[in-house]
Write a protein that holds these residues in place. Structure first.
Motif, PDB file in Angstrom:
ATOM      1  N   ASP A  80     -21.247 -31.778   6.716  1.00 27.73           N
ATOM      2  CA  ASP A  80     -20.988 -33.164   6.324  1.00 27.73           C
ATOM      3  C   ASP A  80     -19.571 -33.547   6.748  1.00 27.73           C
ATOM      4  O   ASP A  80     -18.603 -33.056   6.190  1.00 27.73           O
ATOM      5  N   ARG A  81     -19.449 -34.431   7.716  1.00 28.55           N
ATOM      6  CA  ARG A  81     -18.135 -34.781   8.260  1.00 28.55           C
ATOM      7  C   ARG A  81     -17.228 -35.451   7.237  1.00 28.55           C
ATOM      8  O   ARG A  81     -16.019 -35.514   7.424  1.00 28.55           O
ATOM      9  N   THR A  82     -17.780 -35.941   6.129  1.00 27.28           N
ATOM     10  CA  THR A  82     -16.951 -36.603   5.116  1.00 27.28           C
ATOM     11  C   THR A  82     -16.254 -35.608   4.193  1.00 27.28           C
ATOM     12  O   THR A  82     -15.375 -35.991   3.425  1.00 27.28           O
ATOM     13  N   TRP A  83     -16.673 -34.318   4.260  1.00 25.51           N
ATOM     14  CA  TRP A  83     -16.028 -33.301   3.430  1.00 25.51           C
ATOM     15  C   TRP A  83     -15.605 -32.110   4.274  1.00 25.51           C
ATOM     16  O   TRP A  83     -16.218 -31.050   4.257  1.00 25.51           O
TER      17      TRP A  83
END
Length: 233
Positions: A71-74
């Motif tokens: 997950d690129r957001t984390w």
């Protein structure tokens, strides 16, 4: 009992272990999974091994992000780890301030303990350095190669070799009883690798994985990262 599943480079094993009790206090979960050569851990994720969080080199995390496996957001950097020399706690430290002294140190050893020279960050680098120093063939029969640095260091602590030396990431050296850090590799032979944590795309416990990433990267835990061998990025 439900656990958070992790796939991680061996470099982070000591740090994760030091935070396990605090993590359980905050989430109620234990931490289970595997620590090993980063290439092997990435392969396991690609092949479908269940994991909520990965801690691998920043380069590998970037690749896995592109493959939509994390997950690129984390995604957060944990710290920078040097590849270093190790000796047993009962042996004198080895000084290698330059390439010539490093070459001499390897040649003087009757056993050289290293992680996987094809799949681990440090092992690949050690093989490169031995070739660079022109001694790869000469010391080939002295190499003691193990799946990861932690395993290599444990075997080195127990060896009956007369004058062993180890080379792996500083975090794995620091975390091993009976082994002591003997210094980073000299300039021109050195390697410092940034490790990054990320929540996987198929995480069953994404929220808890975020809690662990916060613990691994927070300013409040800087002292634990330093003690484990992680430097500032």
């Amino acid at each position: 009992m439900t656990s958070l599943n992790i796939l991680s480079g061996g470099a982070a094993q000591g740090l994760v272990g030091s935070l396990a009790a605090k993590f359980k206090e905050q989430t109620g979960l234990d931490i289970s999974g595997e620590f090993g050569a980063v290439g092997a851990m990435a392969t396991k994720l690609r092949e479908g091994t269940l994991a909520d969080i990965v801690v691998l080199t920043s380069a590998l995390i970037a690749t896995l992000t592109g493959e939509k496996l994390v997950d690129r957001t984390w995604v957060k950097d944990v710290g920078r780890v040097e590849t270093a020399l190790a000796v047993r706690s009962v042996d004198p430290l080895v000084s290698a301030p330059d390439a010539a002294s490093l070459r001499a140190a390897f040649l003087a050893a009757d056993a050289i303990f290293v992680p996987d020279t094809k799949a681990s960050t440090a092992g690949i680098h050690v093989a490169k350095v031995l070739a660079q120093l022109g001694i790869a063939d000469e010391v080939a029969n002295r190499l003691k190669i193990y799946p990861n640095g932690a395993t290599a260091m444990r075997h080195m602590a127990e060896t009956d070799a007369r004058k062993p030396i180890g080379c792996t990431q500083a975090t794995e050296i620091i975390a091993t009883q009976g082994i002591q850090l003997s210094g980073a590799l000299p300039k021109g032979c050195d390697l410092a690798t940034v490790y990054t944590a990320a929540v996987t795309a198929k995480a069953a416990h994404a929220r808890e994985a975020q809690v662990l990433i916060d613990l691994l990267t927070s300013a409040n835990q800087q002292h634990l990262r330093e003690r484990a061998g992680f430097l500032l990025v």
